[in-house]
Design a protein around this motif. Structure first.
Motif, PDB file in Angstrom:
ATOM      1  N   GLN A 123       0.813  -1.221   0.000  1.00  0.00           N
ATOM      2  CA  GLN A 123       0.000   0.000   0.000  1.00  0.00           C
ATOM      3  C   GLN A 123       0.850   1.276   0.000  1.00  0.00           C
ATOM      4  N   ILE A 124       2.132   1.148  -0.306  1.00  0.00           N
ATOM      5  CA  ILE A 124       2.987   2.330  -0.416  1.00  0.00           C
ATOM      6  C   ILE A 124       2.665   3.021  -1.741  1.00  0.00           C
ATOM      7  N   ARG A 125       2.485   4.321  -1.661  1.00  0.00           N
ATOM      8  CA  ARG A 125       2.198   5.114  -2.855  1.00  0.00           C
ATOM      9  C   ARG A 125       3.496   5.737  -3.352  1.00  0.00           C
ATOM     10  N   TYR A 126       3.693   5.662  -4.668  1.00  0.00           N
ATOM     11  CA  TYR A 126       4.910   6.159  -5.290  1.00  0.00           C
ATOM     12  C   TYR A 126       4.608   7.306  -6.241  1.00  0.00           C
ATOM     13  N   ALA A 127       5.477   8.306  -6.229  1.00  0.00           N
ATOM     14  CA  ALA A 127       5.471   9.342  -7.256  1.00  0.00           C
ATOM     15  C   ALA A 127       6.168   8.763  -8.480  1.00  0.00           C
ATOM     16  N   VAL A 128       5.617   9.026  -9.654  1.00  0.00           N
ATOM     17  CA  VAL A 128       6.234   8.629 -10.927  1.00  0.00           C
ATOM     18  C   VAL A 128       6.427   9.933 -11.684  1.00  0.00           C
ATOM     19  N   ASP A 129       7.613  10.507 -11.556  1.00  0.00           N
ATOM     20  CA  ASP A 129       7.855  11.886 -11.970  1.00  0.00           C
ATOM     21  C   ASP A 129       8.854  11.961 -13.128  1.00  0.00           C
ATOM     22  N   SER A 130       8.351  12.285 -14.304  1.00  0.00           N
ATOM     23  CA  SER A 130       9.201  12.381 -15.494  1.00  0.00           C
ATOM     24  C   SER A 130       9.681  13.803 -15.766  1.00  0.00           C
ATOM     25  N   TRP A 131       9.239  14.780 -14.990  1.00  0.00           N
ATOM     26  CA  TRP A 131       9.571  16.185 -15.219  1.00  0.00           C
ATOM     27  C   TRP A 131      11.052  16.492 -14.989  1.00  0.00           C
ATOM     28  N   PHE A 132      11.701  15.754 -14.123  1.00  0.00           N
ATOM     29  CA  PHE A 132      13.081  16.049 -13.765  1.00  0.00           C
ATOM     30  C   PHE A 132      14.076  15.793 -14.895  1.00  0.00           C
ATOM     31  N   PRO A 139      11.637   7.998 -15.770  1.00  0.00           N
ATOM     32  CA  PRO A 139      11.194   8.875 -14.686  1.00  0.00           C
ATOM     33  C   PRO A 139      11.691   8.387 -13.332  1.00  0.00           C
ATOM     34  N   VAL A 140      11.644   9.293 -12.383  1.00  0.00           N
ATOM     35  CA  VAL A 140      11.915   8.938 -10.992  1.00  0.00           C
ATOM     36  C   VAL A 140      10.690   8.210 -10.458  1.00  0.00           C
ATOM     37  N   ILE A 141      10.909   7.108  -9.764  1.00  0.00           N
ATOM     38  CA  ILE A 141       9.832   6.466  -8.999  1.00  0.00           C
ATOM     39  C   ILE A 141      10.326   6.419  -7.566  1.00  0.00           C
ATOM     40  N   ILE A 142       9.640   7.179  -6.713  1.00  0.00           N
ATOM     41  CA  ILE A 142      10.090   7.350  -5.333  1.00  0.00           C
ATOM     42  C   ILE A 142       8.875   7.362  -4.404  1.00  0.00           C
ATOM     43  N   ASN A 143       9.076   6.911  -3.182  1.00  0.00           N
ATOM     44  CA  ASN A 143       8.023   6.919  -2.177  1.00  0.00           C
ATOM     45  C   ASN A 143       7.383   8.310  -2.154  1.00  0.00           C
ATOM     46  N   LEU A 144       6.048   8.363  -2.243  1.00  0.00           N
ATOM     47  CA  LEU A 144       5.351   9.644  -2.332  1.00  0.00           C
ATOM     48  C   LEU A 144       5.625  10.536  -1.124  1.00  0.00           C
ATOM     49  N   ASP A 145       5.735   9.960   0.068  1.00  0.00           N
ATOM     50  CA  ASP A 145       6.013  10.775   1.251  1.00  0.00           C
ATOM     51  C   ASP A 145       7.336  11.517   1.101  1.00  0.00           C
ATOM     52  N   GLU A 146       8.339  10.828   0.580  1.00  0.00           N
ATOM     53  CA  GLU A 146       9.639  11.472   0.369  1.00  0.00           C
ATOM     54  C   GLU A 146       9.527  12.555  -0.700  1.00  0.00           C
ATOM     55  N   TRP A 147       8.809  12.260  -1.786  1.00  0.00           N
ATOM     56  CA  TRP A 147       8.600  13.241  -2.864  1.00  0.00           C
ATOM     57  C   TRP A 147       7.887  14.474  -2.313  1.00  0.00           C
ATOM     58  N   MET A 148       6.853  14.260  -1.497  1.00  0.00           N
ATOM     59  CA  MET A 148       6.076  15.370  -0.928  1.00  0.00           C
ATOM     60  C   MET A 148       6.930  16.270  -0.040  1.00  0.00           C
TER      61      MET A 148
END
Length: 156
Positions: A123-132, A139-148
């Motif tokens: 149930q861990i939510r991940y950011a999938v961020d291609s903007w960087f 893209p970066v795939i990182i734990n959403l809490d860390e991204w936030m």
């Protein structure tokens, strides 16, 4: 809010099959996240050629209102569409797509947006961020809490 330009694109059967094949040997959620990274990179490349964003630079490197340069809203929207395409194709067995997320407004940072997905086992939510990164890069795939919290990759 509106977009400067909305474009339609299509993926031919062979290119789509090549993307789906990336998921053939995903034996864990981590393997699947790596396949998602490659699939998003490939889809960005294929779509970029069709719509004129193939020269999209990392972040918001806009020089003279550069055609084809995408901001984080564009990137989050497109990545969310790609994730839903993969989910609809049945290749996401360890993750499910989730809504886009924003950060910054209430944290005293510049606003930023990302696509997200959830690991169905943890149930861990991940950011999938291609903007960087520039068009066609994984893209970066990182734990959403860390991204936030404001996480960004180290500048290269």
């Amino acid at each position: 809010m509106s977009c400067y330009k909305i474009s339609e694109a299509s993926i031919n059967k062979q290119d789509w099959q090549d993307i789906l094949t990336l998921f053939a040997n995903t034996d864990s959620a981590e393997d699947e996240r790596q396949a998602v990274q490659q699939a998003i990179a490939n889809l960005e490349h294929l779509v970029g050629i069709q719509i004129g964003s193939q020269h999209d630079l990392a972040r918001n490197q806009i020089a003279s209102n550069r055609y084809g340069q995408m901001d984080c809203v564009d990137e989050a929207t497109n990545t969310s569409v790609y994730l839903r395409m993969l989910e609809n194709a049945g290749v996401l067995t360890w993750h499910t797509t989730a809504s886009r997320m924003s950060r910054g407004i209430f944290q005293g940072q510049a606003p930023h947006n990302t696509a997200t997905m959830i690991d169905t086992q943890t149930q861990i939510r991940y950011a999938v961020d291609s903007w960087f990164y520039e068009n066609g890069k994984a893209p970066v795939i990182i734990n959403l809490d860390e991204w936030m919290s404001g996480w960004e990759p180290e500048q290269q």
